[in-house]
Each structure stands twice: as structure tokens, then as C-alpha cells.
Design a protein around this motif. Structure first.
Motif, short mmCIF file in Angstrom:
data_model
loop_
_atom_site.label_atom_id
_atom_site.label_comp_id
_atom_site.label_asym_id
_atom_site.label_seq_id
_atom_site.Cartn_x
_atom_site.Cartn_y
_atom_site.Cartn_z
N ALA A 21 0.83 -1.20 0.00
CA ALA A 21 0.00 0.00 0.00
C ALA A 21 0.87 1.26 0.00
CB ALA A 21 -0.94 0.00 1.21
N ILE A 22 1.95 1.25 0.75
CA ILE A 22 2.87 2.39 0.77
C ILE A 22 3.60 2.50 -0.57
CG2 ILE A 22 4.97 3.33 1.84
CD1 ILE A 22 3.90 2.19 4.53
N LEU A 23 4.00 1.36 -1.13
CA LEU A 23 4.64 1.38 -2.45
C LEU A 23 3.70 1.97 -3.50
CD1 LEU A 23 6.54 -2.03 -2.50
CD2 LEU A 23 7.56 0.27 -2.55
N ARG A 24 2.42 1.65 -3.43
CA ARG A 24 1.46 2.22 -4.40
C ARG A 24 1.45 3.74 -4.31
NH1 ARG A 24 -2.07 -1.84 -2.49
NH2 ARG A 24 -2.00 -3.62 -3.85
N VAL A 25 1.52 4.27 -3.10
CA VAL A 25 1.59 5.72 -2.91
C VAL A 25 2.86 6.27 -3.56
CG1 VAL A 25 1.86 7.58 -1.20
CG2 VAL A 25 0.16 5.77 -0.84
N LEU A 26 3.98 5.60 -3.31
CA LEU A 26 5.25 6.07 -3.88
C LEU A 26 5.25 5.99 -5.40
CD1 LEU A 26 7.73 4.48 -1.31
CD2 LEU A 26 7.21 6.92 -1.61
N TRP A 27 4.67 4.95 -5.97
CA TRP A 27 4.61 4.84 -7.43
C TRP A 27 3.72 5.92 -8.02
CZ3 TRP A 27 3.43 -0.93 -6.47
CH2 TRP A 27 4.63 -1.63 -6.30
N GLN A 28 2.63 6.23 -7.34
CA GLN A 28 1.70 7.22 -7.87
C GLN A 28 2.23 8.64 -7.71
OE1 GLN A 28 -2.31 6.82 -6.49
NE2 GLN A 28 -3.07 8.29 -7.95
N ARG A 29 2.77 8.96 -6.53
CA ARG A 29 3.18 10.34 -6.25
C ARG A 29 4.63 10.61 -6.58
NH1 ARG A 29 5.63 12.91 -2.79
NH2 ARG A 29 3.97 14.36 -2.35
N GLY A 30 5.45 9.56 -6.59
CA GLY A 30 6.89 9.75 -6.73
C GLY A 30 7.51 9.94 -5.36
N PRO A 31 8.79 10.28 -5.31
CA PRO A 31 9.48 10.43 -4.02
C PRO A 31 8.79 11.46 -3.13
CG PRO A 31 11.04 10.49 -5.83
CD PRO A 31 9.67 10.53 -6.44
N GLY A 32 8.91 11.24 -1.81
CA GLY A 32 8.29 12.19 -0.90
C GLY A 32 8.80 12.04 0.52
N THR A 33 8.49 13.03 1.32
CA THR A 33 8.82 12.99 2.74
C THR A 33 7.80 12.11 3.45
OG1 THR A 33 7.42 14.88 3.29
CG2 THR A 33 9.70 15.37 2.64
N VAL A 34 8.07 11.78 4.69
CA VAL A 34 7.13 10.95 5.45
C VAL A 34 5.77 11.64 5.53
CG1 VAL A 34 6.65 9.87 7.68
CG2 VAL A 34 8.98 9.87 6.79
N ARG A 35 5.76 12.94 5.78
CA ARG A 35 4.48 13.67 5.89
C ARG A 35 3.70 13.63 4.58
NH1 ARG A 35 3.95 15.43 10.73
NH2 ARG A 35 5.62 16.41 11.87
N GLU A 36 4.38 13.80 3.45
CA GLU A 36 3.70 13.76 2.15
C GLU A 36 3.16 12.36 1.86
OE1 GLU A 36 6.49 17.15 -0.07
OE2 GLU A 36 7.08 15.03 -0.12
N ILE A 37 3.96 11.36 2.16
CA ILE A 37 3.54 9.97 1.94
C ILE A 37 2.36 9.63 2.85
CG2 ILE A 37 4.28 7.56 2.12
CD1 ILE A 37 7.15 8.69 1.37
N LEU A 38 2.44 10.05 4.12
CA LEU A 38 1.37 9.82 5.08
C LEU A 38 0.06 10.43 4.59
CD1 LEU A 38 0.25 8.98 7.90
CD2 LEU A 38 1.11 11.19 8.73
N LYS A 39 0.11 11.65 4.12
CA LYS A 39 -1.10 12.34 3.63
C LYS A 39 -1.72 11.57 2.48
CE LYS A 39 -2.53 16.76 1.58
NZ LYS A 39 -2.85 16.35 0.22
N ASP A 40 -0.93 11.20 1.49
CA ASP A 40 -1.46 10.47 0.33
C ASP A 40 -1.91 9.07 0.72
OD1 ASP A 40 -0.87 12.71 -1.14
OD2 ASP A 40 0.80 11.81 -2.24
N PHE A 41 -1.19 8.43 1.64
CA PHE A 41 -1.56 7.10 2.11
C PHE A 41 -2.94 7.14 2.77
CE2 PHE A 41 -1.63 3.91 5.52
CZ PHE A 41 -1.34 2.75 4.81
N ASN A 42 -3.14 8.08 3.69
CA ASN A 42 -4.41 8.19 4.38
C ASN A 42 -5.55 8.53 3.42
OD1 ASN A 42 -3.53 7.46 6.93
ND2 ASN A 42 -3.07 9.55 7.54
#
Length: 134
Positions: free
Chosen positions: A18-39
Motif C-alpha cells: 500500500a505504501i509502495l502504491r503511494v510512492l509509485w503514484q506520487r513519486g518520491p516524498g517525505t514521510v508527511r507527504e507519503i502519510l497524507k497520500d496514504f491516508n
């Protein structure tokens, strides 16, 4: 102690995927950016420390990479979505279908209704493979 080859990270867990899907969709990011998109993508409220810990574990396992040269640190998926999917399908093919791609495809098509477009694509792929890739 035997080390795993860096080119073949272990199979990701459901949460790691699920976290990898966020990274593939958004590209690289900080923990806060990844957390926001993940949620947002899951409609959940995971905590900052949960996502941070998962990213640290994923980095240790070779699923993600961390850029320590900047603050806050930036995380990215180590492999592309296609590379990860290929690895997962290859593993499933070997473990569940004894290496038979035909059985895998037959089960996949039998388990869910496929659209006419999907079936046409599968047919084209099979024709190409049977024809020696022409």
C-alpha cells in the motif's frame, strides 16, 4: 549469515505494498507527504510514526530508498511498479502454479469477469508469444 541479493528484495507485505502504491503514484516524498497520500488513498488515519517505521523497515528490506542528503529525508520506491509486479507474479507462478503461465492466466480469467478489451489484449499477447514474438 546469508545475504539476499540487492536486486531481488523480499515480497512486500500488504501494508508495504500500500505504501509502495503511494510512492509509485506520487513519486518520491517525505514521510508527511507519503502519510497524507496514504491516508487519502485508503480512507484511514495511519499515524506519522507508523508510516515512518514502515518506511524504515522497507528501506532495510530493500523495498525503498532514503535520501539522507536533504532534510526532511525523502523516500522513493527502489523498484518500479512493473518490476515489483513482475517479481510478485513470478513468485506466485512458481509457488502456486508450478511455473505454468497457462494455469495462472486460466485461473485469473476464471476468478473475475474480464472486459472485452482485456480479453482482446490477452489474445494478442498469446498470439505474439506463440508466433515467436512477431
Amino acid at each position: 549469515m546469508r545475504r539476499k541479493k540487492p536486486s531481488a528484495p523480499p515480497r512486500p507485505t500488504d501494508l508495504e505494498l500500500a505504501i509502495l502504491r503511494v510512492l509509485w503514484q506520487r513519486g518520491p516524498g517525505t514521510v508527511r507527504e507519503i502519510l497524507k497520500d496514504f491516508n487519502e488513498s485508503r480512507g484511514t488515519q495511519a499515524g506519522y510514526t507508523t508510516v515512518l517505521k514502515m518506511l524504515q523497515i522497507m528501506t532495510d528490506k530493500g523495498l525503498a530508498e532514503r535520501d539522507d542528503s536533504q532534510r526532511p529525508q525523502v523516500y522513493r520506491a527502489r523498484l518500479s511498479q512493473a518490476e515489483t509486479q513482475q517479481q510478485l507474479v513470478g513468485d506466485l507462478l512458481d509457488r502456486a502454479f508450478g511455473g505454468s503461465a497457462k494455469q495462472l492466466v486460466m485461473q485469473a480469467l476464471a476468478s473475475r469477469a474480464a472486459s472485452d478489451d482485456d480479453l482482446a489484449e490477452v489474445e494478442l499477447l498469446l498470439d505474439r508469444l506463440e508466433g515467436g514474438g512477431e
